[in-house]
Design a protein around this motif. Structure first.
Motif, PDB file in Angstrom:
ATOM      1  N   GLU A 270     -77.458 107.727  41.793  1.00 20.55           N
ATOM      2  CA  GLU A 270     -77.784 108.740  41.098  1.00 20.55           C
ATOM      3  C   GLU A 270     -76.490 109.649  40.580  1.00 20.55           C
ATOM      4  OE1 GLU A 270     -79.449 113.339  42.029  1.00 20.55           O
ATOM      5  OE2 GLU A 270     -81.176 111.336  42.384  1.00 20.55           O
ATOM      6  N   ARG A 271     -75.443 109.640  41.540  1.00 19.97           N
ATOM      7  CA  ARG A 271     -74.424 110.250  41.418  1.00 19.97           C
ATOM      8  C   ARG A 271     -73.319 109.415  40.501  1.00 19.97           C
ATOM      9  NH1 ARG A 271     -71.174 112.990  45.601  1.00 19.97           N
ATOM     10  NH2 ARG A 271     -70.898 114.701  44.354  1.00 19.97           N
ATOM     11  N   GLY A 272     -73.842 108.272  40.422  1.00 21.52           N
ATOM     12  CA  GLY A 272     -72.822 107.436  39.576  1.00 21.52           C
ATOM     13  C   GLY A 272     -71.937 106.392  40.505  1.00 21.52           C
ATOM     14  N   ASP A 273     -71.900 106.609  41.832  1.00 21.75           N
ATOM     15  CA  ASP A 273     -71.184 105.838  42.531  1.00 21.75           C
ATOM     16  C   ASP A 273     -71.682 104.524  43.028  1.00 21.75           C
ATOM     17  OD1 ASP A 273     -69.109 105.061  44.337  1.00 21.75           O
ATOM     18  OD2 ASP A 273     -69.395 106.723  45.492  1.00 21.75           O
ATOM     19  N   ALA A 274     -71.666 103.568  41.805  1.00 19.64           N
ATOM     20  CA  ALA A 274     -72.271 102.323  42.483  1.00 19.64           C
ATOM     21  C   ALA A 274     -71.813 101.532  43.579  1.00 19.64           C
ATOM     22  CB  ALA A 274     -72.759 101.556  40.939  1.00 19.64           C
ATOM     23  N   GLN A 275     -70.386 101.649  43.546  1.00 21.67           N
ATOM     24  CA  GLN A 275     -69.592 100.830  44.541  1.00 21.67           C
ATOM     25  C   GLN A 275     -69.986 101.179  46.101  1.00 21.67           C
ATOM     26  OE1 GLN A 275     -67.157  98.492  43.753  1.00 21.67           O
ATOM     27  NE2 GLN A 275     -67.745  98.181  45.864  1.00 21.67           N
ATOM     28  N   ALA A 276     -70.263 102.641  46.070  1.00 19.23           N
ATOM     29  CA  ALA A 276     -70.747 103.174  47.453  1.00 19.23           C
ATOM     30  C   ALA A 276     -72.215 102.773  47.945  1.00 19.23           C
ATOM     31  CB  ALA A 276     -70.447 104.615  47.577  1.00 19.23           C
TER      32      ALA A 276
ATOM     33  N   HIS B 213     -78.465  87.004  41.675  1.00 14.10           N
ATOM     34  CA  HIS B 213     -78.436  86.473  43.064  1.00 14.10           C
ATOM     35  C   HIS B 213     -79.244  87.285  44.055  1.00 14.10           C
ATOM     36  CE1 HIS B 213     -77.657  83.802  46.359  1.00 14.10           C
ATOM     37  NE2 HIS B 213     -77.164  85.023  47.051  1.00 14.10           N
ATOM     38  N   VAL B 214     -78.987  88.465  43.944  1.00 16.16           N
ATOM     39  CA  VAL B 214     -79.740  89.342  44.981  1.00 16.16           C
ATOM     40  C   VAL B 214     -81.209  89.422  44.739  1.00 16.16           C
ATOM     41  CG1 VAL B 214     -79.788  91.825  45.702  1.00 16.16           C
ATOM     42  CG2 VAL B 214     -77.664  90.530  45.496  1.00 16.16           C
ATOM     43  N   LEU B 215     -81.609  89.710  43.191  1.00 16.86           N
ATOM     44  CA  LEU B 215     -82.829  89.624  43.116  1.00 16.86           C
ATOM     45  C   LEU B 215     -84.031  88.367  43.154  1.00 16.86           C
ATOM     46  CD1 LEU B 215     -83.097  91.568  39.709  1.00 16.86           C
ATOM     47  CD2 LEU B 215     -84.344  92.081  41.689  1.00 16.86           C
ATOM     48  N   SER B 216     -83.084  87.341  43.113  1.00 11.69           N
ATOM     49  CA  SER B 216     -83.912  85.917  43.021  1.00 11.69           C
ATOM     50  C   SER B 216     -84.921  85.692  44.133  1.00 11.69           C
ATOM     51  CB  SER B 216     -82.863  84.639  42.912  1.00 11.69           C
ATOM     52  OG  SER B 216     -82.114  84.893  44.159  1.00 11.69           O
ATOM     53  N   PRO B 217     -84.857  86.456  45.336  1.00 12.24           N
ATOM     54  CA  PRO B 217     -85.756  85.973  46.270  1.00 12.24           C
ATOM     55  C   PRO B 217     -87.114  86.769  45.934  1.00 12.24           C
ATOM     56  CG  PRO B 217     -83.970  86.205  47.425  1.00 12.24           C
ATOM     57  CD  PRO B 217     -83.416  86.752  45.936  1.00 12.24           C
ATOM     58  N   LEU B 218     -86.919  87.923  44.931  1.00 18.70           N
ATOM     59  CA  LEU B 218     -88.095  88.644  44.899  1.00 18.70           C
ATOM     60  C   LEU B 218     -88.870  87.835  43.627  1.00 18.70           C
ATOM     61  CD1 LEU B 218     -86.778  92.028  45.088  1.00 18.70           C
ATOM     62  CD2 LEU B 218     -87.836  90.731  46.945  1.00 18.70           C
ATOM     63  N   LEU B 219     -88.223  87.138  42.804  1.00 18.77           N
ATOM     64  CA  LEU B 219     -88.829  86.350  41.753  1.00 18.77           C
ATOM     65  C   LEU B 219     -89.644  85.013  41.776  1.00 18.77           C
ATOM     66  CD1 LEU B 219     -85.657  87.188  39.356  1.00 18.77           C
ATOM     67  CD2 LEU B 219     -87.840  88.645  39.760  1.00 18.77           C
ATOM     68  N   PRO B 220     -91.002  84.734  40.977  1.00 15.44           N
ATOM     69  CA  PRO B 220     -91.410  85.869  40.134  1.00 15.44           C
ATOM     70  C   PRO B 220     -91.972  87.057  40.696  1.00 15.44           C
ATOM     71  CG  PRO B 220     -92.544  83.806  40.080  1.00 15.44           C
ATOM     72  CD  PRO B 220     -91.626  83.717  40.972  1.00 15.44           C
ATOM     73  N   SER B 221     -92.225  88.299  40.364  1.00 19.92           N
ATOM     74  CA  SER B 221     -92.578  89.288  40.664  1.00 19.92           C
ATOM     75  C   SER B 221     -93.803  90.096  39.882  1.00 19.92           C
ATOM     76  CB  SER B 221     -91.652  90.335  41.104  1.00 19.92           C
ATOM     77  OG  SER B 221     -92.304  91.401  41.740  1.00 19.92           O
TER      78      SER B 221
ATOM     79  N   ALA C  12     -77.122  98.431  41.773  1.00 22.64           N
ATOM     80  CA  ALA C  12     -75.799  98.822  41.899  1.00 22.64           C
ATOM     81  C   ALA C  12     -74.857  97.658  41.063  1.00 22.64           C
ATOM     82  CB  ALA C  12     -75.346  99.104  43.462  1.00 22.64           C
ATOM     83  N   MET C  13     -75.278  96.574  41.540  1.00 22.81           N
ATOM     84  CA  MET C  13     -74.390  95.344  40.931  1.00 22.81           C
ATOM     85  C   MET C  13     -74.474  95.453  39.374  1.00 22.81           C
ATOM     86  SD  MET C  13     -74.868  92.439  43.542  1.00 22.81           S
ATOM     87  CE  MET C  13     -74.158  92.210  45.144  1.00 22.81           C
ATOM     88  N   LEU C  14     -75.487  95.778  38.735  1.00 24.53           N
ATOM     89  CA  LEU C  14     -75.834  95.750  37.386  1.00 24.53           C
ATOM     90  C   LEU C  14     -74.751  96.579  36.826  1.00 24.53           C
ATOM     91  CD1 LEU C  14     -77.076  94.965  34.778  1.00 24.53           C
ATOM     92  CD2 LEU C  14     -78.980  96.638  35.427  1.00 24.53           C
ATOM     93  N   ARG C  15     -74.706  97.840  37.492  1.00 29.10           N
ATOM     94  CA  ARG C  15     -73.836  98.968  36.920  1.00 29.10           C
ATOM     95  C   ARG C  15     -72.437  98.627  37.164  1.00 29.10           C
ATOM     96  NH1 ARG C  15     -76.599 104.949  38.426  1.00 29.10           N
ATOM     97  NH2 ARG C  15     -78.784 104.337  37.968  1.00 29.10           N
ATOM     98  N   LEU C  16     -71.912  98.129  38.050  1.00 28.61           N
ATOM     99  CA  LEU C  16     -70.517  97.404  38.400  1.00 28.61           C
ATOM    100  C   LEU C  16     -70.358  96.220  37.679  1.00 28.61           C
ATOM    101  CD1 LEU C  16     -70.607  97.684  42.252  1.00 28.61           C
ATOM    102  CD2 LEU C  16     -69.325  99.194  40.564  1.00 28.61           C
ATOM    103  N   GLY C  17     -71.275  95.774  36.797  1.00 30.82           N
ATOM    104  CA  GLY C  17     -70.914  94.601  35.776  1.00 30.82           C
ATOM    105  C   GLY C  17     -71.059  93.197  36.442  1.00 30.82           C
ATOM    106  N   ASP C  18     -71.419  93.200  37.780  1.00 31.74           N
ATOM    107  CA  ASP C  18     -71.686  91.960  38.684  1.00 31.74           C
ATOM    108  C   ASP C  18     -72.873  91.223  38.294  1.00 31.74           C
ATOM    109  OD1 ASP C  18     -71.383  89.659  40.105  1.00 31.74           O
ATOM    110  OD2 ASP C  18     -71.166  90.916  42.155  1.00 31.74           O
TER     111      ASP C  18
END
Length: 731
Positions: A659-665, A702-710, A690-696
């Motif tokens: 919410e504060r924009g600190d995606a790294q933390a 990769h992180v989302l893949s275990p949840l797909l399809p959802s 967070a990774m999306l906001r960091l541009g990764d």
């Protein structure tokens, strides 16, 4: 007017002003200073001057040559917190009320060495080497400066420590700011010899084993501390006391570590005392003494009267060449009782004899010491020496019958709370699983496997091996609740709840009054939506243990918030100062949307050394609603510092960081949750965001893949955002 004219006339003089007189040097202390070093987990027989040929302890050896070495010094409990409580107060554990790590903080009513010397004009400085000697346990009592900044929290808060040089640096900083004309009392706690053994640099390459290397490293810090304090003391000199808080089994007795048994490997500690004037140099005292003697001995060396009603004896007469008169010494381990409901281990040591008062106790000769490996050859002398046996039994009975100073002055049970952060509670002797006729020495193999599993579970990838050990304990000792609960925790972490229920049902059939099993089954039932079953189990617990916090919490969670609040108010009418009830009331009011009413309840619950689970998180959410973002962040950070294994705490922190924009933390916060619970859907979405906001983008996919399809809309929306970002980037 004449004075004014004379002053004005002098303004035009060109001759230099008279030289100023040099500033007087700061007054040196007129009374001796004191250095107390407590060496954690240090066996006497691994110090050079105590006969260890492979030791590398030149500082301690030299100090013993200049002072007095007590050859038969014993701790009161082979655990850090209760042992230090005895060292600092001169009292045995039944009097302090501190019996195991995590059960109580040092009571305010206890008079500490620091408090006595502070009142007498000493500047008091302390530095903790580990979490177990921090202000959480009230070891800051009486210190003008107490440095226990150990750095950020880690998963295993009990393992939080810092090195000897860091402790020494903290002492050096405090001494630099101390008044130069006052004597100083410095306490330094060196945790280095405690496992894991990882001495740095040259100390790890001297051909010593890992444990001896750590002791060598700590020995060097004693030398640095001595120089610092003696420099501050000036001509008045400094008394120096070095003492171990307890030893280490190292496999030489019935345990690899320490805490359960009372053999010389974990009981006998170094105690070396140097008088300020060096009197008594080279003296060796052979009789049994105790760590409770540290306080009166320190005061005797400094010429300060000791408080009344101490268990300890002033040993400073040895510096004057006089004999030291000392009766029996006492030691205990409540760990078998606290952990497993078995009989505690209790001993009295005196005049070449040792009386074990556990179920299969014995009066044995101390020829060369009493070691776990020698137990098979014990000869019980009780029948041959009935007077000695009766005398020592009477001594043990008297010590164990004492009332603690302030029984209600306990810190919240941190060990239990950290288990509760995972949704589990451990056994205690009053929890219905007690079997006080069991002698822990007869079941040492099971205890060894439990301790080995504890070591394994801390290692990366070690949980499966730990689980295998816990299962082996259940096969041979099915009544050990701790092993069963550890497996249930592992099964629940991995989503294998049917197996967890089966283990709990089996245990409850075997031990129908085991409250920890009932509480944990209630929590599992509640998590699966079985409110009626959860309430039934919680009510069974309250029938066994009226007022049990865990059972009350389940009843609150199982009820609708309004009904829960009515129940809590009823309990509060009977126990208005209970911080747990303040916490429950505050959290329930938050659930009802009555944040401002919740605030004072939550504040009251937070005014403890370690607040109850969820309190700081709720305070943080209220601050967040108020728009006080810095305060909100501080509260949410405090929650994870106190409960680093609680996923909801990390969820709340990660959400606020996003919410504060600190995606790294935020990515680090969510990653912590996934490290504990890989199947946590919310944490997985949070990390991907967070990774999306960091541009990764690849990492997010990769992180989302275990949840797909959802079919979950939030997951679908996030997946679409990642795909859109990858398309925009051309990949």
């Amino acid at each position: 007017m004449t004075l004014l004219l004379a002053a004005l006339a002098g303004c035009g003089r060109s001759d230099p002003p008279p030289a100023e007189a040099p500033a007087p040097a700061p007054a040196a202390p007129s009374r001796p200073s004191l250095l107390l070093v407590t060496m954690d987990t240090t066996r006497a027989d691994r110090i050079g001057v105590y006969g260890h040929e492979r030791a590398d302890t030149p500082v301690l050896d030299a100090l013993a040559a200049e002072g007095i070495r007590f050859d038969q010094a014993f701790t009161t409990v082979p655990l850090t917190i209760p042992a230090h409580a005895s060292i600092m107060t001169g009292r045995y554990p039944p009097s302090t009320g501190v019996r195991v790590n995590g059960d109580h903080a040092l009571p305010d009513a206890a008079v500490t060495l620091a408090e006595v010397l502070q009142e007498q004009g000493w500047t008091t400085i302390g530095a903790a080497g580990a979490f177990v000697t921090t202000r959480t346990w009230a070891f800051d009592q009486g210190f003008d400066t107490f440095d226990d900044d150990l750095g950020p929290g880690v998963d295993d808060r009990w393992g939080l420590e810092r090195t000897g040089p860091e402790v020494t640096a903290a002492i050096a900083t405090a001494l630099a700011d101390a008044p130069p004309d006052a004597p100083v009392f410095v306490w330094a706690h060196l945790y280095d010899p405690h496992e894991p053994y990882a001495a740095p640099g040259i100390f790890a390459s001297r051909g010593l084993d890992a444990y001896d290397s750590e002791i060598a490293f700590a020995d060097a810090q004693v030398g640095r501390l001595r120089k610092l304090v003696e420099r501050a003391a000036g001509p008045a000199g400094a008394a120096i006391i070095v003492v171990g808080d307890h030893g280490e089994g190292l496999g030489d007795d019935l345990e690899r570590g320490h805490g359960s048994f009372l053999f010389d490997e974990t009981l006998r500690v170094p105690l070396i005392v140097r008088a300020p004037d060096g009197s008594g140099a080279g003296t060796v005292v052979d009789g049994a003494v105790s760590v409770v003697d540290v306080l009166p001995t320190a005061l005797g060396l400094l010429g300060v009267p000791a408080p009344d009603a101490l268990d300890g004896v002033d040993l400073s007469a040895a510096a004057r060449g006089e004999a030291v008169a000392h009766g029996p010494v006492y030691a205990e381990s409540e760990a078998p009782s606290h952990r497993l409901g078995w009989a505690p281990e209790v001993v009295a040591i005196d005049a070449g004899l040792e009386l074990f008062a556990s179920p299969k106790g014995a009066l044995v000769a101390r020829d060369g010491g009493v070691h776990g490996v020698d137990r098979a050859g014990w000869q019980d002398l009780a029948a041959a020496r009935p007077d000695d046996a009766a005398r020592l039994r009477a001594f043990l009975t008297e010590v164990r019958s004492r009332e603690p100073l302030v029984a209600e002055d306990a810190a919240p049970g941190l060990a239990a709370q950290q288990l509760e952060a995972l949704g589990y509670v451990a056994a205690t002797p009053a929890d219905g699983a007690a079997n006080p006729v069991v002698d822990a020495k007869d079941r040492a193999d099971a205890l060894h496997r439990l301790d080995e599993a504890r070591h394994l579970v801390r290692r990366p990838g070690g949980r499966p091996d730990a689980e295998a050990l816990w299962r082996s304990v259940i096969r041979t000792d099915p009544d050990i609740v701790e092993a069963r609960l550890e497996i249930v925790s592992s099964l629940d972490r991995s989503g294998r709840r049917d197996e967890a229920f089966a283990l709990l049902d089996e245990g409850i059939a075997l031990l129908p009054d085991a409250a920890p099993l009932l509480v944990n089954r209630a929590r599992l039932r509640l998590s699966t939506g079985d409110r009626a079953g959860a309430v039934a189990d919680a009510e069974r617990v309250l029938a066994l243990l009226p007022g049990d916090h865990a059972a009350r919490e389940i009843l609150v969670q199982a009820a609708e918030p309004e009904a829960a609040l009515v129940r809590i108010r009823g309990w509060q009418a009977e126990q208005p100062d209970d911080t747990f009830l303040h916490a429950m009331a505050g959290l329930t009011l938050v659930a009802l949307g009555r944040q401002e009413e919740a605030w004072p309840e939550l504040e009251a619950a937070s005014h403890t050394p370690v607040p109850w689970l969820g309190v700081h998180r709720a305070l943080g959410e209220i601050e967040r609603r108020r728009g006080r973002t810095d305060r909100a962040l501080a509260q949410l950070q405090a929650e994870v510092d106190h409960f680093p294994q609680d996923p909801p705490a990390w969820h709340a922190l990660g959400s606020f960081q996003l919410e504060r924009g600190d995606a790294q933390a935020a990515s680090k916060s969510y990653d912590r949750v996934l490290g504990m619970y890989p199947a946590d859907v919310v944490a997985r979405r949070g990390l991907a965001s967070a990774m999306l906001r960091l541009g990764d983008l690849q990492g997010a996919q990769h992180v989302l893949s275990p949840l797909l399809p959802s079919a979950d809309p939030a997951t679908q929306e996030l997946e679409a955002a990642v795909r859109a970002a990858r398309a925009a980037r051309g990949g």
